[in-house]
Every structure is written in C-alpha cells, then in structure tokens.
Design a protein around this motif. Structure first.
Motif: not given
Length: 415
Positions: A229-230, A234-235, A245, A247-248, A370, A373
C-alpha cells in the motif's frame, strides 16, 4: 512492529527482480528484495537455461492457416489449450495475432534488439561478480532438422536474419553427429546458433545473483506483495520480519504482476503461457553438450545439473489451475526418438508460467499514476535472457542516469 526502511523495495525475486535489486544497489540505493518464496524458485527455476542472443525476432502468433488448423485440433506437443479457457483468453489472443503481422512484428523486433544485443554481456558481468561462471557454457544451441526440407527452411530463416550479424553454422548429418553423438542418426542436420550462452541451472544462477546482493548489504524478506500500500509518501508492506517501508517500489512479479496492478487501477493485458519440465537420467555413455531444440514438438532438451531437462512449449490455461502435463508426455515421446533419455528423475512434472503481453515487449519504467511505483515485467519467453538487461535499464532510469537503451517502447501507458 519492527520497521524495515529502504530506498527501494523490489517485489519479486526471480531473475528480473534480483537483477533489478543488484543494479539499484550498485547505484547507491538501499534495497529490500521481497518474495513469498526464495529467490529463483518460480519461473526462473524451470526454464531451458538459454541466454538467447540469437532470438532477435520475438515469438509471434502463427499466421499460417495450416499451422492454426493443426493447433486448433489441440493434439500437438508444442501448443495446447484448455477449451474452457478460450473464451477468457480470446481477446488477448486476437491482440497477439494483430501484433504478429509482418509490419508489427518487424517493429517489435526493432524495439527488442537493444535488449537482446546486451543479454550475454550483462549476464557475464553478474556471473563473474557472483562467482558463478562455472554454471555457464559458451557452446550455443542446436536447432534440429529432421529432413532436407526442414534444413532448407531453417537455412532460409537464418539467412533472413543476416542484418543482425548472428553467428551460426549449417550442419549436415555427419557434422551434427560429430558434435552430438547421442542424437539419433536419422536426424538430417541442424543449425548451430553460436552466439547464445547457456547455463546448467537457471535457478542456481538466480540464487547466486541473490547471494551477491546479500553479500553487498542487501536484505531479503518473505511477504505477500499483494498487500503493498502507499501512504504518507511511502510504500508499505507487512512481512515476516516487520513492516517494509520504501520511497520506491519495483513490481517484478512476472505472471503475478497483475495481482497488484489491477488493485492499483492499472489495466495491463498480461496473459500467461504455461510450460512444464522434467529431468531424465540418461543411460551410461549418453550425454548432451548443449541444448537442442525440436521445432517439431516445440520443446528444448538441455543438459542440466539434475540431468537432461525437457522443457515444453505453450499451454494456454488459467494461471492457477491444476497442472495438466499431457503436453509433456507428448513431447517426451518425440524426444525419445531423438536421444536415449533414460528414466524420469522426478515423480511429478514441474510447471511454470511465462508472463506475456500481446505486443511481445515487456513493461519497463514508471507506472504513471502513482509516484514511486515502477514496473519491470512481461518478458514472455525471455525472462532469464533479459533480466540483467532490463534490471540495469530500470535502475538507470530510477537513479537519474540516461538508460543505455530508449525505454519509450516499453512504457506502461502504451496499452
């Protein structure tokens, strides 16, 4: 819950995901590699082990009426389908057929060439760094021709590829059997493609690359990628070791990529071609020095660490439905007429799934909707061949470098 922070989370530990993780790591990014299984234990484990430098033209949908009629009977060893699956896959097959026209196929070959040209050199760099060069063979592979007509057809097809500068030899019956004495003397000849490199265990190669990633400070965790999830820039993804966790996030899940893309709102027409393999323990004195392809039967026989591996052609069936290895049995019967195979090694056939897009090109690059992503999937029959190449190209794009090849043909928004 423990938090595992990184710059990038790469979802999928097949050859594509592992290669992407290595290239990002080499460019200074902290990377977590994520998979529900161990590295190289899905499709990257079960292929024919070819780094296919000579496949400059993608595998197209057949245009010959006679070939289509043969496949329609559903009795061939090279292509098989589940009747109940046809209505579901028919729209995708139509798009595949359209993209296989001579003009579109030429376009696809042109777009794929920059990747194919780099496949051997990129693998060689990783093989050396991973101390896995002993798994590679520079012996090329053989395309068997059972009759003079087959050899003439294959020679004409090879000559049409002259502009690509590929290295190959035309072998008559005597030359073929000097090279591979175990092959049945009734086989008339072969094309020896000399540019490709082959490996004795694609799964072991992928694991060696993953071990290199870990030695260099990377981290691997088990998790279900569908839970990504984003939020808050963060992802996030729960794993056995804690919450990942980053960023990409890179989606490199092969045939399982749409499990995530669809829930995020992307409609990418990914289908699967299933395939099977079985190892055989040949009789004493029987061996292969390089893979052999039987066009009649659509299978490859490859010398592997576990024996001679027979890998089948295409089965069109739901990705997650139970194995139906009828195709393997048919291919085995033909293979036994070419070489003494001996006994089966495993009690059951292995089954894998190839992730295929109708225009025969992978998706590489930013997702679009997104931020953070990224996609790297859809390599069809060439995942093992192209993993290190597309991993490098995506890592270059993600870190602000100019990619070594133009990524425009592989953008996700083309669909």
């Amino acid at each position: 819950m423990l938090t595992i922070d990184s710059d990038v989370a790469v979802l999928g530990a097949g050859i594509v995901g592992v290669s992407t993780a290595l290239h990002l790591q080499a460019r200074g990014r902290s990377v977590v590699l994520v998979d529900r299984r161990g590295p190289g234990e899905e499709t990257s484990y079960g292929n024919a082990g070819l780094i296919e430098r000579s496949s400059v033209v993608p595998y197209a949908f057949p245009r010959s009426v006679l070939t289509l009629l043969r496949f329609a009977l559903n009795r061939s060893a090279d292509v098989r389908y589940h009747w109940t699956h046809l209505p579901r896959v028919a729209p995708w097959l139509f798009q595949y057929w359209r993209h296989s026209s001579p003009r579109h196929l030429a376009d696809a070959a042109r777009d794929m060439l920059p990747l194919i040209e780099r496949c051997v050199s990129e693998h060689q760099l990783l093989l050396k760094d991973a101390e896995a060069t002993h798994l590679a063979r520079e012996t090329g592979w053989l395309e068997l021709c059972r009759t003079p007509k087959d050899l003439a057809f294959s020679r004409e097809a090879a000559e049409r590829l002259g502009e690509y500068g590929l290295s190959y030899d035309l072998l008559d019956r005597s030359q073929l059997h000097d090279l591979e004495p175990a092959i049945n003397p009734s086989v008339f000849g072969a094309i020896h493609w000399r540019d490709p490199v082959t490996v004795s265990s694609p799964g072991a190669v992928t694991k060696a690359y993953a071990e290199l990633f870990l030695r260099r400070g990377g981290r691997f965790v088990h998790a279900d990628a569908r839970q990504v999830k984003q939020s808050d820039g963060h992802w996030k993804l729960p794993s056995e070791a804690g919450e990942v966790r980053a960023r990409d996030v890179v989606l490199a899940l092969g045939a399982w990529s749409t499990d995530v893309t669809e829930q995020l709102g992307y409609r990418i027409p990914l289908a699967v071609k299933r395939g099977y393999h079985m190892h055989f323990s040949p009789p004493a004195g029987v061996s292969l020095n390089r893979p052999i392809l039987s066009e009649y039967g659509g299978f490859v026989l490859s010398p592997m660490l576990d024996g001679i591996r027979l890998t089948t052609g295409i089965e069109l069936a739901p990705r997650d439905s139970a194995p139906t290895p009828v195709q393997l049995d048919k291919a085995e019967a033909i293979a036994r007429s070419l070489i003494p195979l001996g006994n089966r090694v495993e009690p059951e056939a292995w089954m894998g799934v190839r992730p295929c897009l109708p225009d025969m090109k992978p998706v590489i690059g930013g997702a679009g909707k997104h931020p953070g992503l990224w996609f790297n999937f859809g390599h069809a029959h060439h995942g093992f061949t192209l993993g290190p190449v597309t991993g490098r190209l995506l890592a270059e794009q993600m870190t602000g470098e100019t990619p070594a090849a133009d990524l425009l043909p592989y953008r996700a928004c083309r669909f």
